[in-house]
Design a protein around this motif. Structure first.
Motif, PDB file in Angstrom:
ATOM      1  N   ILE A 180      36.771  33.444  56.732  1.00  0.00           N
ATOM      2  CA  ILE A 180      37.642  34.160  55.802  1.00  0.00           C
ATOM      3  C   ILE A 180      36.792  35.180  55.043  1.00  0.00           C
ATOM      4  O   ILE A 180      35.789  34.824  54.426  1.00  0.00           O
ATOM      5  N   TYR A 181      37.185  36.420  55.108  1.00  0.00           N
ATOM      6  CA  TYR A 181      36.462  37.486  54.415  1.00  0.00           C
ATOM      7  C   TYR A 181      36.912  37.562  52.953  1.00  0.00           C
ATOM      8  O   TYR A 181      38.089  37.313  52.637  1.00  0.00           O
ATOM      9  N   VAL A 182      35.985  37.918  52.075  1.00  0.00           N
ATOM     10  CA  VAL A 182      36.307  38.093  50.652  1.00  0.00           C
ATOM     11  C   VAL A 182      35.655  39.393  50.173  1.00  0.00           C
ATOM     12  O   VAL A 182      34.440  39.560  50.295  1.00  0.00           O
ATOM     13  N   THR A 183      36.470  40.278  49.637  1.00  0.00           N
ATOM     14  CA  THR A 183      36.007  41.610  49.231  1.00  0.00           C
ATOM     15  C   THR A 183      36.347  41.881  47.773  1.00  0.00           C
ATOM     16  O   THR A 183      37.466  41.602  47.329  1.00  0.00           O
ATOM     17  N   ALA A 184      35.389  42.431  47.033  1.00  0.00           N
ATOM     18  CA  ALA A 184      35.639  42.918  45.674  1.00  0.00           C
ATOM     19  C   ALA A 184      35.771  44.436  45.722  1.00  0.00           C
ATOM     20  O   ALA A 184      34.952  45.115  46.347  1.00  0.00           O
ATOM     21  N   VAL A 185      36.782  44.955  45.064  1.00  0.00           N
ATOM     22  CA  VAL A 185      36.985  46.402  44.977  1.00  0.00           C
ATOM     23  C   VAL A 185      36.708  46.820  43.537  1.00  0.00           C
ATOM     24  O   VAL A 185      37.347  46.323  42.603  1.00  0.00           O
ATOM     25  N   ASN A 186      35.739  47.713  43.366  1.00  0.00           N
ATOM     26  CA  ASN A 186      35.299  48.118  42.031  1.00  0.00           C
ATOM     27  C   ASN A 186      35.491  49.621  41.833  1.00  0.00           C
ATOM     28  O   ASN A 186      34.554  50.399  42.000  1.00  0.00           O
ATOM     29  N   PRO A 187      36.698  50.030  41.484  1.00  0.00           N
ATOM     30  CA  PRO A 187      36.921  51.458  41.244  1.00  0.00           C
ATOM     31  C   PRO A 187      36.596  51.839  39.804  1.00  0.00           C
ATOM     32  O   PRO A 187      36.650  51.005  38.893  1.00  0.00           O
ATOM     33  N   GLY A 188      36.278  53.114  39.616  1.00  0.00           N
ATOM     34  CA  GLY A 188      36.231  53.682  38.280  1.00  0.00           C
ATOM     35  C   GLY A 188      37.659  53.991  37.863  1.00  0.00           C
ATOM     36  O   GLY A 188      38.621  53.466  38.448  1.00  0.00           O
ATOM     37  N   PRO A 189      37.860  54.836  36.856  1.00  0.00           N
ATOM     38  CA  PRO A 189      39.215  55.147  36.390  1.00  0.00           C
ATOM     39  C   PRO A 189      40.068  55.788  37.478  1.00  0.00           C
ATOM     40  O   PRO A 189      39.608  56.678  38.196  1.00  0.00           O
ATOM     41  N   ILE A 190      41.303  55.310  37.606  1.00  0.00           N
ATOM     42  CA  ILE A 190      42.243  55.802  38.622  1.00  0.00           C
ATOM     43  C   ILE A 190      43.421  56.464  37.912  1.00  0.00           C
ATOM     44  O   ILE A 190      43.895  55.983  36.884  1.00  0.00           O
ATOM     45  N   GLU A 191      43.913  57.514  38.489  1.00  0.00           N
ATOM     46  CA  GLU A 191      45.006  58.284  37.891  1.00  0.00           C
ATOM     47  C   GLU A 191      46.341  57.570  38.113  1.00  0.00           C
ATOM     48  O   GLU A 191      47.143  57.928  38.968  1.00  0.00           O
ATOM     49  N   PRO A 229      34.343  42.462  57.480  1.00  0.00           N
ATOM     50  CA  PRO A 229      33.484  41.714  56.546  1.00  0.00           C
ATOM     51  C   PRO A 229      32.828  42.610  55.498  1.00  0.00           C
ATOM     52  O   PRO A 229      31.607  42.649  55.358  1.00  0.00           O
ATOM     53  N   THR A 230      33.656  43.317  54.744  1.00  0.00           N
ATOM     54  CA  THR A 230      33.168  44.223  53.706  1.00  0.00           C
ATOM     55  C   THR A 230      32.975  43.448  52.407  1.00  0.00           C
ATOM     56  O   THR A 230      33.921  42.861  51.891  1.00  0.00           O
ATOM     57  N   ARG A 231      31.756  43.455  51.885  1.00  0.00           N
ATOM     58  CA  ARG A 231      31.460  42.678  50.681  1.00  0.00           C
ATOM     59  C   ARG A 231      32.069  43.322  49.443  1.00  0.00           C
ATOM     60  O   ARG A 231      32.723  42.661  48.644  1.00  0.00           O
ATOM     61  N   GLU A 232      31.827  44.616  49.261  1.00  0.00           N
ATOM     62  CA  GLU A 232      32.333  45.344  48.093  1.00  0.00           C
ATOM     63  C   GLU A 232      32.733  46.755  48.493  1.00  0.00           C
ATOM     64  O   GLU A 232      32.153  47.348  49.404  1.00  0.00           O
ATOM     65  N   ILE A 233      33.711  47.278  47.769  1.00  0.00           N
ATOM     66  CA  ILE A 233      34.054  48.700  47.843  1.00  0.00           C
ATOM     67  C   ILE A 233      33.841  49.254  46.445  1.00  0.00           C
ATOM     68  O   ILE A 233      34.491  48.810  45.491  1.00  0.00           O
ATOM     69  N   ASN A 234      32.909  50.176  46.309  1.00  0.00           N
ATOM     70  CA  ASN A 234      32.562  50.733  45.004  1.00  0.00           C
ATOM     71  C   ASN A 234      32.890  52.227  44.970  1.00  0.00           C
ATOM     72  O   ASN A 234      32.374  52.991  45.792  1.00  0.00           O
ATOM     73  N   LEU A 235      33.754  52.604  44.032  1.00  0.00           N
ATOM     74  CA  LEU A 235      34.205  54.000  43.942  1.00  0.00           C
ATOM     75  C   LEU A 235      34.203  54.461  42.482  1.00  0.00           C
ATOM     76  O   LEU A 235      34.597  53.700  41.607  1.00  0.00           O
ATOM     77  N   PRO A 236      33.829  55.707  42.227  1.00  0.00           N
ATOM     78  CA  PRO A 236      33.133  56.624  43.130  1.00  0.00           C
ATOM     79  C   PRO A 236      31.683  56.170  43.321  1.00  0.00           C
ATOM     80  O   PRO A 236      31.157  55.374  42.533  1.00  0.00           O
ATOM     81  N   HIS A 237      31.027  56.713  44.342  1.00  0.00           N
ATOM     82  CA  HIS A 237      29.686  56.258  44.683  1.00  0.00           C
ATOM     83  C   HIS A 237      28.679  56.539  43.564  1.00  0.00           C
ATOM     84  O   HIS A 237      27.785  55.733  43.309  1.00  0.00           O
ATOM     85  N   TRP A 238      28.844  57.667  42.887  1.00  0.00           N
ATOM     86  CA  TRP A 238      27.893  58.011  41.827  1.00  0.00           C
ATOM     87  C   TRP A 238      27.980  57.024  40.656  1.00  0.00           C
ATOM     88  O   TRP A 238      26.981  56.703  40.019  1.00  0.00           O
ATOM     89  N   MET A 239      29.194  56.521  40.401  1.00  0.00           N
ATOM     90  CA  MET A 239      29.355  55.559  39.315  1.00  0.00           C
ATOM     91  C   MET A 239      28.713  54.224  39.681  1.00  0.00           C
ATOM     92  O   MET A 239      28.107  53.550  38.841  1.00  0.00           O
ATOM     93  N   ASN A 240      28.820  53.859  40.946  1.00  0.00           N
ATOM     94  CA  ASN A 240      28.181  52.628  41.378  1.00  0.00           C
ATOM     95  C   ASN A 240      26.666  52.736  41.308  1.00  0.00           C
ATOM     96  O   ASN A 240      25.980  51.761  41.006  1.00  0.00           O
ATOM     97  N   ALA A 241      26.146  53.939  41.558  1.00  0.00           N
ATOM     98  CA  ALA A 241      24.699  54.143  41.399  1.00  0.00           C
ATOM     99  C   ALA A 241      24.291  53.856  39.961  1.00  0.00           C
ATOM    100  O   ALA A 241      23.232  53.284  39.692  1.00  0.00           O
ATOM    101  N   GLY A 242      25.162  54.245  39.014  1.00  0.00           N
ATOM    102  CA  GLY A 242      24.916  53.957  37.598  1.00  0.00           C
ATOM    103  C   GLY A 242      24.857  52.463  37.331  1.00  0.00           C
ATOM    104  O   GLY A 242      24.035  51.997  36.537  1.00  0.00           O
ATOM    105  N   SER A 243      25.711  51.689  38.022  1.00  0.00           N
ATOM    106  CA  SER A 243      25.713  50.235  37.810  1.00  0.00           C
ATOM    107  C   SER A 243      24.423  49.604  38.328  1.00  0.00           C
ATOM    108  O   SER A 243      23.952  48.602  37.779  1.00  0.00           O
ATOM    109  N   ILE A 244      23.844  50.194  39.370  1.00  0.00           N
ATOM    110  CA  ILE A 244      22.572  49.684  39.897  1.00  0.00           C
ATOM    111  C   ILE A 244      21.447  49.955  38.899  1.00  0.00           C
ATOM    112  O   ILE A 244      20.620  49.083  38.602  1.00  0.00           O
ATOM    113  N   VAL A 245      21.440  51.184  38.348  1.00  0.00           N
ATOM    114  CA  VAL A 245      20.444  51.529  37.334  1.00  0.00           C
ATOM    115  C   VAL A 245      20.610  50.627  36.112  1.00  0.00           C
ATOM    116  O   VAL A 245      19.622  50.149  35.527  1.00  0.00           O
TER     117      VAL A 245
END
Length: 264
Positions: A180-191, A229-245
């Motif tokens: 069973i696959y489990v995925t987290a979707v982490n978007p920034g603000p959505i319109e 088998p996608t672990r996470e979807i992080n959007l936008p990519h630049w914001m996810n880079a901020g979360s890594i920093v």
């Protein structure tokens, strides 16, 4: 090329609008049968008519407030008698209120946790025995970049999304042996109309308007990852880079980002 979802049975909570309705449309376009859940039954029925007429798929709708655990149990029990197999559960229902910690009422705090966390867990709990029996399936939890980067005026909302990420990560480990696959979707603000409640004064939307994601873009990314088998979807990519920093250098990130954070 978009992968085929013909014959797959897909449950979506919070499906009456926003990315929930957009995900339903993309799933139907690819042949998936839908079980759509939300508090607004009128909007669900309107969507049902549109999707069945356009794509000739089966669409089942149920009125559901995920914060009511008894209602969750009753509705999901009905669904499990109606469908022999459940291929995907998308836990999309959720809301936020942007207030400082001292200003948020206890009703608002409890309400956010009841929907965003306990409701998500209640829906997942109901579907797990079926997916374990099948030895396949996909649970997709709509979390948020707020679950990775906490900012002022979103203390409670961020706390709920941190909880969702913790639950999702544990669930992924538990269910891997069942295929069973489990995925987290982490978007920034959505319109979407999410901010009608979250940002009553419109200050945050005004400041981040140019960075806001289109709901159809987020929805397509989620549906593209369905049954993979996608672990996470992080959007936008630049914001996810901020979360890594942020994870690596939290004090520096908070100091440098303070001015931007205060725009909420």
């Amino acid at each position: 090329m978009a992968h085929d979802l013909s014959g797959k049975n897909i449950i979506i909570t919070g499906a009456s609008g926003g990315i929930g309705a957009e995900m339903a449309t993309f799933c139907a376009e690819r042949g998936g049968n839908l079980i759509l859940l939300a508090r607004n039954l009128e909007k669900l029925n309107q969507l049902k008519v549109v999707l069945e007429n356009r794509f000739q798929v089966k669409v089942s709708v149920h009125k559901l407030d995920v914060s009511d655990s008894n209602e969750v149990e009753a509705i999901f029990s009905t669904i499990l008698t109606e469908f022999d197999q459940i291929d995907v559960l998308i836990n999309n229902a959720g809301f936020g209120i942007f207030k400082e910690a001292s200003e948020a009422s206890m009703d608002e705090i409890k309400g956010m946790f009841a929907v965003n966390v306990v409701g998500l867990m209640a829906c997942t709990r109901m579907i797990l025995p079926k997916m374990k029996e099948q030895k396949n399936g996909h649970i997709i939890n709509i979390a948020s970049q707020a679950g990775k980067i906490a900012t002022p005026k979103s203390s409670v909302y961020s706390a709920t999304k941190h909880a969702v990420l913790g639950y999702t990560n544990s669930l992924r480990l538990e269910l891997s042996k069942y295929n069973i696959y489990v995925t987290a979707v982490n978007p920034g603000p959505i319109e979407t109309n999410f901010f009608d409640i979250a940002d009553e004064k419109g200050t945050y939307v005004k400041n981040v308007k140019k960075f806001m994601l289109k709901p159809e873009y987020v929805a397509k990314k989620v549906v593209d990852a369905m049954l993979t088998p996608t672990r996470e979807i992080n959007l936008p990519h630049w914001m996810n880079a901020g979360s890594i920093v942020y994870a690596l250098f939290p004090s520096l990130f908070e100091r440098l980002g303070r001015r931007a954070f205060e725009k909420k």
